[in-house]
Design a protein around this motif. Sequence first.
Motif, PDB file in Angstrom:
ATOM      1  N   ALA A 170       0.824  -1.220   0.000  1.00 53.85           N
ATOM      2  CA  ALA A 170       0.000   0.000   0.000  1.00 53.85           C
ATOM      3  C   ALA A 170       0.856   1.267   0.000  1.00 53.85           C
ATOM      4  N   TYR A 171       2.180   1.097  -0.050  1.00 53.96           N
ATOM      5  CA  TYR A 171       3.071   2.250   0.168  1.00 53.96           C
ATOM      6  C   TYR A 171       4.135   2.383  -0.909  1.00 53.96           C
ATOM      7  N   GLY A 172       4.752   3.567  -0.927  1.00 55.11           N
ATOM      8  CA  GLY A 172       6.032   3.708  -1.592  1.00 55.11           C
ATOM      9  C   GLY A 172       7.057   3.070  -0.672  1.00 55.11           C
ATOM     10  N   VAL A 173       7.974   2.271  -1.233  1.00 53.24           N
ATOM     11  CA  VAL A 173       8.928   1.531  -0.398  1.00 53.24           C
ATOM     12  C   VAL A 173      10.345   1.869  -0.851  1.00 53.24           C
ATOM     13  N   GLU A 196       6.942   2.544  -6.026  1.00 56.18           N
ATOM     14  CA  GLU A 196       5.590   2.842  -5.553  1.00 56.18           C
ATOM     15  C   GLU A 196       4.749   1.562  -5.512  1.00 56.18           C
ATOM     16  N   LYS A 197       4.239   1.256  -4.367  1.00 56.68           N
ATOM     17  CA  LYS A 197       3.313   0.145  -4.148  1.00 56.68           C
ATOM     18  C   LYS A 197       3.750  -1.173  -4.814  1.00 56.68           C
ATOM     19  N   ILE A 210       5.873   7.524   4.440  1.00 55.23           N
ATOM     20  CA  ILE A 210       4.656   8.032   5.069  1.00 55.23           C
ATOM     21  C   ILE A 210       4.465   9.479   4.603  1.00 55.23           C
ATOM     22  N   GLY A 211       3.229   9.968   4.660  1.00 56.16           N
ATOM     23  CA  GLY A 211       2.890  11.230   3.990  1.00 56.16           C
ATOM     24  C   GLY A 211       3.439  12.519   4.569  1.00 56.16           C
ATOM     25  N   ARG A 212       4.735  12.589   4.763  1.00 52.58           N
ATOM     26  CA  ARG A 212       5.417  13.839   5.140  1.00 52.58           C
ATOM     27  C   ARG A 212       6.722  13.895   4.353  1.00 52.58           C
TER      28      ARG A 212
END
Length: 294
Positions: A170-173, A196-197, A210-212
């Motif tokens: 579910a994330y950028g890794v 990405e994902k 995470i979104g920061r």
Amino acid sequence: MIPKVRKAVFPAAGLGTRFLPATKAMPKEMLPLVDKPLIQYGVEEAIHSGMNNIIIVTGRGKSAIEDHFDVSFELEQMLEARQKKDLLASVRSVSDLIDVFYVRQKEALGLGHAVLRAKEMVANEAFSVVLSDDVIDAEIPCLRQLHDIYEFYGCSVLALMEVPPENISAYGVVDAEPVAHNGGSGRLYRIRNMVEKPNAADAPSNLAIIGRYILTPEIFHSVESIEPGRGGEIQLTDALKHLLRTRPVYGYKFEGTRYDAGDKLGFLKATVEFAMKRHDLGEPFREYLRSIQI
Ligand code: G1P
């Protein structure tokens, strides 16, 4: 000396499909966590990190966000007349503290595309990006933690978190190597690559973005240079990967608890935790929780 970051960009044009039907006529950014909309938590985090210049990238059906950060004369007059001082102060504090600028993203073409919409307003300086779905409860605001790293290295810095394999897609890794910083707190990484994902089997690590973000302005050129990626969208992760060719990018495993408030279960968890922490609600709420059969 590296100038401080003053601007924070809030992509807020997404459709919020994970919360339908609640988000049919209301922006997901306005879903309330206890008594404040999600986006306000992010805006307060930016302000507490020294970034008073807020740029919100909106789309159709998002006017409630603009109204929220605007002055509401009728409401203020009514609260004043009824001597509701605390409420009046809380309403005023939202509009008083900040300058908010809005820019439209006409089509939801991806996170990278949303960030690109802020190019003119950001101009040629470093800025932060806040995804308001990610609510972070931290003693030192997460953006400030990233900013401390940025001030040291002058490069883009992403918030990282360890995520179990079943959730990683579910994330950028990132693929990253640890960097000794401040006597080696073990939280700083230099990023080698990112995706990405990815499927769990292809994920380069368990470190998710995470979104920061703190981004240097070269990111705009990178967004303009890439092709649509995952889901046919212009991905910020792909732009960061492009930026890696010319500039170092760092990742920081922030201290704090992150809630995925864009997901129903995550949103419920955040609601319970934030309610329990409130001095006006915590006690009776705990009592209620103890009283129900689980
Ligand atoms: C976005 C980013 C992703 C990041 C995630 C964090 O994805 O594209 O790289 O890991 O935010 O919340 P979204 O959750 O908007 O699909």
